[in-house]
Design a protein around this motif. Structure first.
Motif, PDB file in Angstrom:
ATOM      1  N   ARG A  85       0.833  -1.211   0.000  1.00 14.26           N
ATOM      2  CA  ARG A  85       0.000   0.000   0.000  1.00 14.26           C
ATOM      3  C   ARG A  85       0.864   1.257   0.000  1.00 14.26           C
ATOM      4  O   ARG A  85       0.554   2.220  -0.707  1.00 14.26           O
ATOM      5  CB  ARG A  85      -0.913   0.010   1.238  1.00 14.26           C
ATOM      6  N   GLN A  86       1.925   1.227   0.772  1.00 13.27           N
ATOM      7  CA  GLN A  86       2.807   2.393   0.822  1.00 13.27           C
ATOM      8  C   GLN A  86       3.449   2.647  -0.534  1.00 13.27           C
ATOM      9  O   GLN A  86       3.496   3.793  -1.007  1.00 13.27           O
ATOM     10  CB  GLN A  86       3.884   2.172   1.889  1.00 13.27           C
ATOM     11  N   GLN A  87       3.920   1.600  -1.201  1.00 12.76           N
ATOM     12  CA  GLN A  87       4.507   1.769  -2.536  1.00 12.76           C
ATOM     13  C   GLN A  87       3.462   2.258  -3.529  1.00 12.76           C
ATOM     14  O   GLN A  87       3.747   3.142  -4.352  1.00 12.76           O
ATOM     15  CB  GLN A  87       5.102   0.441  -3.015  1.00 12.76           C
ATOM     16  N   ARG A  88       2.256   1.699  -3.465  1.00 11.66           N
ATOM     17  CA  ARG A  88       1.186   2.126  -4.365  1.00 11.66           C
ATOM     18  C   ARG A  88       0.834   3.590  -4.136  1.00 11.66           C
ATOM     19  O   ARG A  88       0.673   4.364  -5.094  1.00 11.66           O
ATOM     20  CB  ARG A  88      -0.047   1.246  -4.174  1.00 11.66           C
ATOM     21  N   ASN A  89       0.730   3.999  -2.872  1.00 14.20           N
ATOM     22  CA  ASN A  89       0.405   5.390  -2.565  1.00 14.20           C
ATOM     23  C   ASN A  89       1.494   6.342  -3.039  1.00 14.20           C
ATOM     24  O   ASN A  89       1.204   7.429  -3.537  1.00 14.20           O
ATOM     25  CB  ASN A  89       0.163   5.565  -1.064  1.00 14.20           C
ATOM     26  N   GLU A  90       2.757   5.936  -2.901  1.00 10.09           N
ATOM     27  CA  GLU A  90       3.854   6.771  -3.406  1.00 10.09           C
ATOM     28  C   GLU A  90       3.778   6.901  -4.923  1.00 10.09           C
ATOM     29  O   GLU A  90       3.969   7.990  -5.468  1.00 10.09           O
ATOM     30  CB  GLU A  90       5.197   6.181  -2.998  1.00 10.09           C
ATOM     31  N   SER A  91       3.492   5.782  -5.581  1.00 11.40           N
ATOM     32  CA  SER A  91       3.395   5.806  -7.041  1.00 11.40           C
ATOM     33  C   SER A  91       2.236   6.703  -7.488  1.00 11.40           C
ATOM     34  O   SER A  91       2.369   7.488  -8.442  1.00 11.40           O
ATOM     35  CB  SER A  91       3.190   4.384  -7.560  1.00 11.40           C
ATOM     36  N   VAL A  92       1.103   6.600  -6.803  1.00 13.29           N
ATOM     37  CA  VAL A  92      -0.054   7.417  -7.156  1.00 13.29           C
ATOM     38  C   VAL A  92       0.239   8.891  -6.931  1.00 13.29           C
ATOM     39  O   VAL A  92      -0.083   9.739  -7.783  1.00 13.29           O
ATOM     40  CB  VAL A  92      -1.293   6.973  -6.332  1.00 13.29           C
ATOM     41  N   SER A  93       0.896   9.218  -5.832  1.00 16.72           N
ATOM     42  CA  SER A  93       1.196  10.637  -5.575  1.00 16.72           C
ATOM     43  C   SER A  93       2.195  11.178  -6.595  1.00 16.72           C
ATOM     44  O   SER A  93       2.075  12.326  -7.038  1.00 16.72           O
ATOM     45  CB  SER A  93       1.714  10.833  -4.153  1.00 16.72           C
ATOM     46  N   GLU A  94       3.172  10.345  -7.000  1.00 19.16           N
ATOM     47  CA  GLU A  94       4.104  10.786  -8.042  1.00 19.16           C
ATOM     48  C   GLU A  94       3.370  11.013  -9.359  1.00 19.16           C
ATOM     49  O   GLU A  94       3.627  11.999 -10.067  1.00 19.16           O
ATOM     50  CB  GLU A  94       5.211   9.751  -8.222  1.00 19.16           C
ATOM     51  N   SER A  95       2.457  10.123  -9.711  1.00 15.44           N
ATOM     52  CA  SER A  95       1.685  10.276 -10.953  1.00 15.44           C
ATOM     53  C   SER A  95       0.824  11.540 -10.899  1.00 15.44           C
ATOM     54  O   SER A  95       0.744  12.286 -11.889  1.00 15.44           O
ATOM     55  CB  SER A  95       0.784   9.065 -11.174  1.00 15.44           C
ATOM     56  N   ARG A  96       0.202  11.789  -9.756  1.00 10.80           N
ATOM     57  CA  ARG A  96      -0.607  13.004  -9.623  1.00 10.80           C
ATOM     58  C   ARG A  96       0.253  14.255  -9.735  1.00 10.80           C
ATOM     59  O   ARG A  96      -0.165  15.233 -10.365  1.00 10.80           O
ATOM     60  CB  ARG A  96      -1.346  13.003  -8.286  1.00 10.80           C
TER      61      ARG A  96
END
Length: 119
Positions: free
Chosen positions: A83-94
């Protein structure tokens, strides 16, 4: 004199019985680790086979619960990391998307902005 001797002897016998009873009631120091070891050992023997089977089943259930708890702990740690990796990836994409939108909003700075103003 024999009366005095008999009284002393009776006193020693009574004292001996009292102390021997206490000695028999107490477990020796070497027996205490054996009792603790027997409590933790799954192969504790009991005279009644039904009770023995129940004890074995309880021990097996206890071990199974411990294994499940450990597996659950590992799974939750892995899920938390994912979840932490996914959230980091999503925030970078945003962040990249908002930067691209901000850049395209300024006219004439990029090809996307030029195409947008030409229409």
């Amino acid at each position: 004199m024999s009366r005095l001797t008999n009284g002393i002897a009776a006193t020693f016998v009574a004292f001996g019985l009292l102390t021997s009873g206490a000695a028999f009631a107490e477990q020796p120091a070497t027996a205490a680790p054996q009792v603790a070891e027997a409590a933790s050992a799954p192969a504790t023997v009991h005279n009644d086979p039904i009770v023995q089977k129940r004890m074995e089943i309880r021990e097996a259930n206890r071990e199974q619960r411990a294994q499940r708890a450990e597996a659950r702990k590992v799974f939750r740690a892995e899920a938390r990391e994912a979840r932490q990796q996914r959230n980091e990836s999503v925030s970078e994409s945003r962040n990249r998307a908002s930067a691209a939108l901000a850049e395209s909003a300024q006219p004439g700075t990029t090809q996307a902005g030029a195409a947008h103003t030409a229409q």
